[in-house]
Design an enzyme around this catalytic site. Structure first.
Site, PDB file in Angstrom:
ATOM      1  N   CYS A 178       0.833  -1.202   0.000  1.00  0.00           N
ATOM      2  CA  CYS A 178       0.000   0.000   0.000  1.00  0.00           C
ATOM      3  C   CYS A 178       0.873   1.260   0.000  1.00  0.00           C
ATOM      4  O   CYS A 178       1.503   1.558  -0.998  1.00  0.00           O
ATOM      5  CB  CYS A 178      -0.981  -0.028   1.168  1.00  0.00           C
ATOM      6  N   HIS A 196      -3.621  -4.997   0.113  1.00  0.00           N
ATOM      7  CA  HIS A 196      -3.182  -5.517   1.416  1.00  0.00           C
ATOM      8  C   HIS A 196      -3.244  -7.046   1.436  1.00  0.00           C
ATOM      9  O   HIS A 196      -4.230  -7.637   1.904  1.00  0.00           O
ATOM     10  CB  HIS A 196      -4.062  -4.953   2.527  1.00  0.00           C
ATOM     11  N   GLU A 233      -1.856  -9.073   3.347  1.00  0.00           N
ATOM     12  CA  GLU A 233      -1.836  -9.638   4.703  1.00  0.00           C
ATOM     13  C   GLU A 233      -3.219 -10.015   5.199  1.00  0.00           C
ATOM     14  O   GLU A 233      -3.347 -10.833   6.119  1.00  0.00           O
ATOM     15  CB  GLU A 233      -1.182  -8.657   5.686  1.00  0.00           C
TER      16      GLU A 233
END
Length: 545
Positions: free
Chosen positions: A381, A507, A509
């Protein structure tokens, strides 16, 4: 009929209700049950989207774009049931909904009150997840029993059991049994007081999960059971886990929690299957490699601010049988001391997302350090945007290149707002949020990692790569290897002649799991392992010569 489990906390905050709730959900799923998870938060913010990470930790984004509590990250990492905007409600959302109904005249002139209108709204939110295809809904109540903010939620779940039947509800209370070193003993009184507060509200817990540093002997368990009015088998010990949070489900199994829940709610559960989870812990305890990763961020000292990042690194380490030492580096410290002083010796460098100008130059310096020295780099990001700025300044020679988020008058706005974002006034819920597709370029690291032409990833950002500079970057060696399907939005950039230099606008994650590491994190960690191995080989050659 759908069964309901309510998880509350007492004595102190930060006992791990989210992790415990997620573990319970996982155990029930592993018994063949269909589970949905939910978090009710007592703060007045409509969602955590505008809250500082220092206040609340990371904001966890769901596929539908909901900005939610970080505990939903635990839910997704441990369980497989879908999470939606109905999985997280705040006091702000509850009151906003009730007030909007009042403004529309839906209450027919009645005086709007906490009871019944607010509590009815809370019960309605809980009931939304109780569909015919769901066996168990687990609802975690944020905060600590006794807090004034959580009282409407406690009252609502008390009423809920009356409406659906006590046989269809189960209350689990997570509490603390502290050890007093001076006295040399565990103290059960805080738990007794906490349960007493619940009983004053009208809730008798069915199960007590006791967080503790030391083993709770049978004598103490009998005392807790007697004074808290629960059977002794419902007093569950949950000792602190120094090794890994992924031990928690197995610890709860050893203490018989899943069996008690199944029996108490008369659930049609099968045998518990946890072989893959036990293998996971075996890999953690027996690594084949040891590497170090530096996470360079502006909130590095606050672990919860990058919770999903750290967990995803661990997942990638498990997938490669690697133990990973994570260095939490403040980007502002790099501005003061220099990248070489703080990043020397790391096998990989990761720059995560964030907002605001503070620490930006430190992130850019860290990225330059990784690029020039061939250290595997992963930008996420804002980390991608900083990588673009760094490359623009130092390779493409675009002096003063910046993002218009930080420099409105820059001559080279390599990161900028899209036209449809320029007139937005409200900060909450107005970013590019949720899951969007990305098309990947043949021959790229990204395509190799994913093994597919198109992927779906979650976003949370407002500024974008400026397409006016795309050709200039390509001419100097920074390739766009992932875009939106129409090619208009840049999702991934890479330097192909670097061992591993990859940055993404989304993102990743948020889509990593312990037994299914995210492909990009796995690729990044593998590159770091390779770098460590090559360095070891070179050192061995030097020693031999």
């Amino acid at each position: 009929m759908t069964k309901h489990i309510f998880v509350t906390g007492g004595v102190v905050s930060s006992l791990g209700k989210g992790l415990t709730s997620a573990s319970i959900g996982m155990l029930l799923e592993r018994r063949g049950l269909r589970v949905r998870m939910q978090k009710l938060d007592p703060y007045i913010n409509v969602d955590p989207g505008t809250m500082s990470p220092y206040q609340h930790g990371e904001v966890y984004v769901l596929d539908d774009g909901s900005e939610t509590d970080l505990d939903l990250g635990h839910y997704e990492r441990f369980t497989n049931g879908p999470l939606t905007r109905d999985s997280n409600y705040t006091t702000g959302q509850i009151y906003l909904s009730v007030i909007n109904k009042e403004r529309r005249g839906e209450f027919l002139g009645k005086t709007v009150q906490v009871i019944p209108h607010i509590t009815n709204e809370i019960k309605s939110c809980i009931s939304k997840l109780a569909t015919p295809d769901v066996d168990v809904v687990i609802t975690e109540i944020g905060g600590t029993v006794g807090d004034i903010e959580s009282q409407p939620f406690m009252e609502a779940i008390r009423q809920f059991a009356l409406e659906v039947g006590k046989e269809n509800c189960l209350y689990i209370h997570l509490t603390l049994v502290p050890y007093l070193k001076a006295a040399g003993e565990l103290k059960t009184k805080p738990t007794q007081y906490s349960v007493g507060l619940l009983r004053q509200i009208g809730i008798q817990p069915d199960i007590l999960i006791c967080r503790t540093e030391r083993t709770i002997e049978r004598e103490d368990r009998e005392k807790i059971a007697l004074f808290c009015n629960v059977p002794i088998e419902a007093v569950i010990e949950e000792k602190d886990k120094d090794f890994s949070i992924y031990e928690v489900p197995l610890s709860l199994v050893e203490n018989g929690l899943d069996k008690f829940i199944v029996k108490r709610l008369h659930l049609p559960a099968g045998n518990l299957v946890l072989d893959d989870w036990r293998n996971l812990l075996h890999v953690l305890r027996n690594p084949k490699h040891e590497i170090s990763i530096a996470v360079v961020g502006k909130y590095a000292e606050h672990k919860d601010a990058y919770k999903s990042i750290y967990e995803s690194i661990d997942h990638a380490g498990m997938s490669h049988h690697a133990q990973i030492r994570v260095g939490r580096i403040q980007s502002e410290d790099i501005e003061r001391e220099g990248a070489a002083a703080l990043l020397q010796g790391y096998d990989g460098i990761l720059v995560p997302g964030g907002f605001g100008e503070r620490g930006i130059e430190g992130k850019i310096e860290a990225i330059k350090f990784a690029r020039e020295r061939g250290i595997p780099f992963f930008g996420i990001c804002l980390g991608m945007q900083c990588a673009v700025i760094e490359f623009a300044r130092h390779v493409a020679k675009l002096d003063g290149a910046h993002s218009t988020e930080f420099s409105k008058d820059t001559h080279h706005p390599v990161i900028c707002l899209l036209d449809d974002q320029k007139n937005i006034v409200d900060m909450g819920g107005t970013m590019r949020l949720g899951t969007h597709p990305a098309a990947l370029t043949d021959g790229s690291h990204a395509r190799e990692c994913y093994g597919s032409e198109q992927v779906q990833e979650r976003h949370r950002h407002r500024y974008e790569f400026n397409n006016a500079y795309r050709q200039q970057f390509a001419a100097h060696g920074l390739n766009v290897t992932g875009t939106s399907p129409d090619g208009k939005l840049v999702e991934i950039v890479e330097i192909p002649d670097h061992p591993w230099f990859l940055a993404v606008q989304f993102h990743p994650e948020f889509k990593s799991k312990p037994i299914q590491a995210h492909p990009l994190f796995a690729g990044f960690v593998n590159a770091a392992i390779q770098r460590r191995s090559q360095r070891a080989e070179r050192m061995a050659e030097v020693s031999a010569s």
